[in-house]
Design a protein around this motif. Structure first.
Motif, short mmCIF file in Angstrom:
data_model
loop_
_atom_site.label_atom_id
_atom_site.label_comp_id
_atom_site.label_asym_id
_atom_site.label_seq_id
_atom_site.Cartn_x
_atom_site.Cartn_y
_atom_site.Cartn_z
N GLN A 27 0.88 5.31 -9.30
CA GLN A 27 0.19 5.58 -8.05
C GLN A 27 1.14 6.27 -7.05
N CYS B 233 -6.07 -1.83 -2.27
CA CYS B 233 -5.10 -1.04 -3.00
C CYS B 233 -4.49 -0.01 -2.06
N MET B 234 -3.18 0.15 -2.15
CA MET B 234 -2.47 1.11 -1.30
C MET B 234 -2.98 2.54 -1.53
N HIS C 84 -4.03 -5.96 -11.71
CA HIS C 84 -4.30 -4.77 -10.89
C HIS C 84 -3.25 -3.68 -11.17
N GLU C 85 -1.99 -4.08 -11.24
CA GLU C 85 -0.91 -3.10 -11.45
C GLU C 85 -0.91 -2.55 -12.87
N HIS D 71 -3.37 0.09 -13.10
CA HIS D 71 -2.84 1.36 -12.58
C HIS D 71 -2.04 2.10 -13.66
NI NI Z 1 -3.39 -0.69 -6.31
#
Ligand code: NI
Length: 169
Positions: A52, A94-95, A138-139, A142
């Protein structure tokens, strides 16, 4: 060290899959340092995945630290879930997905065991539950080219995508 730009949905680069790391060499160590610098320079950031961030050919690495004092850094290289059990449905943000505006509940496993290398290149198995388990799932998503939006029902996802269109104007 350098701060790296965080990609923002719907950037096509978010669909990249993290490249497997064979050796934790100086280049990988530099990437990890940059990831932590970016993490700690970003407000309300719990974790980041290399995919990301605006790296060329990002490796399969995630850094996590959601401690209040920002003094519990964890780094997982080539992380892989080898066991999961139970269920939790909690809000995620999420960033890379308008973190100040968008959160949604996502169904995840309550407990996971993750196989990975640590930042020294040593093989580890890490057992997590609750928030940490959610974070790892979550990571790892990604690193497989997925955001949490891909885990939502089509209806919920459409609602959020519509909200993002409005935010982007
Ligand atoms: Ni995220």
């Amino acid at each position: 060290m350098a701060k790296v730009r965080i990609l923002s949905y719907p950037d096509i680069k978010l669909k990249r899959v993290g490249k497997k790391v064979n050796v934790v060499d100086d280049e990988i160590k530099k990437i990890i340092a940059d990831m932590f610098e970016t993490h700690y320079a970003t407000e309300n950031c719990a974790a980041l995945a290399a995919t990301q961030l605006d790296f060329v050919d990002p490796p399969a690495i995630t850094v996590i630290d959601f401690s209040e004092e920002k003094n519990k850094p964890l780094c997982f290289i080539n992380p892989e879930i080898i066991h999961s059990e139970g269920e939790q449905t909690e809000y995620e943000g999420c960033m890379s997905v308008y973190p100040d505006h968008i959160h949604e509940k996502v169904k995840r496993a309550e407990r996971v065991t993750v196989k990975a290398l640590n930042e020294k290149g040593e093989a580890i198995e890490f057992v997590a539950e609750g928030y940490m388990a959610k974070c790892l799932q979550h990571e790892i998503d990604h690193l497989n080219g997925l955001t949490y939006l891909d885990r939502l029902s089509p209806l919920k996802r459409e609602r959020i995508v519509e909200k993002i269109r409005r935010l982007r104007k």
